[in-house]
Design an enzyme around this catalytic site. Structure first.
Site, PDB file in Angstrom:
ATOM      1  N   ASP A 131       0.742  -1.322   0.092  1.00 17.60           N
ATOM      2  CA  ASP A 131       0.098   0.048  -0.269  1.00 17.60           C
ATOM      3  C   ASP A 131       0.940   1.263   0.003  1.00 17.60           C
ATOM      4  OD1 ASP A 131      -2.339   1.387  -0.002  1.00 17.60           O
ATOM      5  OD2 ASP A 131      -2.858   1.303   2.187  1.00 17.60           O
ATOM      6  N   ASN A 169     -10.774  -2.765  -5.949  1.00 16.16           N
ATOM      7  CA  ASN A 169      -9.883  -1.748  -6.740  1.00 16.16           C
ATOM      8  C   ASN A 169     -10.615  -1.532  -8.094  1.00 16.16           C
ATOM      9  OD1 ASN A 169      -6.786  -2.713  -5.773  1.00 16.16           O
ATOM     10  ND2 ASN A 169      -8.072  -1.412  -4.953  1.00 16.16           N
TER      11      ASN A 169
END
Length: 243
Positions: free
Chosen positions: A21, A69
């Site tokens: 991330d 996503n």
């Protein structure tokens, strides 16, 4: 029963899973578009994979693209899909030469046909390798994985291949995407966020977690080594107590 050496004090993790991330924030902090950060993050994967044998890591699982996503902008999603194709093209032979076996987990139905073909080819190319097992979670979500596994299990019950009374907590893992992998010993999340974001929900029931502030493009082999050493200092009892 012999003891698993990876549960003994001082032992490092055999299987490390990473939620990579912070790529977008890393890029934005430099005044660049988010995709610039994703490209930087992809380059970081090579260093981490190369460090695994030295650190005793046999299995590395990385979270590349989640089922959630798809909610990002079309530009970013298209850029990520292009990046995945480019990564496979660029890294396939290097991974194979370094003895890395590559697997992909996740639902491939929604992915571009050309990308799926490239994934299949990379898995076939590296099938005989055993130095490091790199698993890339692509269009992956833990809840989606469990739902797909449950459907396959239910189909086997309905068709008489499995008795309902024989289903226990050892049964479902055989239907998961990760059925050939050991559960992760250590899960790392970069970028300062302290959540697991639907990653390996079943498999990480007894994993150790490290939430670190480092953004993924800044993550180094040295930091991975530090986290492995920290893991070795933990007392892993799996619900038991010392005699």
């Amino acid at each position: 029963m012999p003891k698993d050496p990876h549960t003994e004090p001082g032992a490092g993790p055999r299987h490390v899973a990473i939620i990579m991330d912070g790529n977008g924030r890393w890029a934005q902090a430099r005044g660049r578009p988010r995709l610039f950060g994703h490209h930087a993050g992809a380059r970081r994967v090579r260093e981490v994979v190369e460090a695994c044998p030295r650190l005793g890591i046999k299995y590395l699982t990385i979270f590349a693209f989640s089922t959630e996503n798809w909610k990002r902008t079309q530009v970013e999603v298209a850029g990520l899909m292009s990046l995945f194709r480019r990564y496979i093209t660029k890294e396939a032979h290097a991974l194979h030469a370094e003895g890395v076996r590559v697997r992909f987990i996740g639902d491939r139905v929604r992915l571009d046909r050309k990308l799926v073909e490239m994934m299949d080819q990379l898995e076939a190319l590296t099938r005989g390798n055993d130095r490091v097992h790199l698993t890339i979670a692509l269009n992956y979500g833990g809840r989606d994985e469990v739902a797909r596994a449950t459907k396959r299990l239910a189909r086997d019950v309905a068709e008489g291949r499995l008795c309902p009374h024989d289903v226990d907590e050892e049964t479902l893992p055989r239907y998961l995407d990760t059925h050939v992998l050991p559960d992760p010993d250590l899960v790392i999340r970069t970028s300062g966020e302290a959540r697991i974001s639907n990653f390996l929900l079943w498999q990480s029931a007894y994993s150790e977690y490290e939430f670190i502030d480092t953004l993924w493009p800044d993550f180094t082999a040295a930091e991975l080594e530090r986290l492995c050493l920290s893991f070795g200092a933990r007392d892993r009892r799996f619900g038991a107590v010392k005699a």
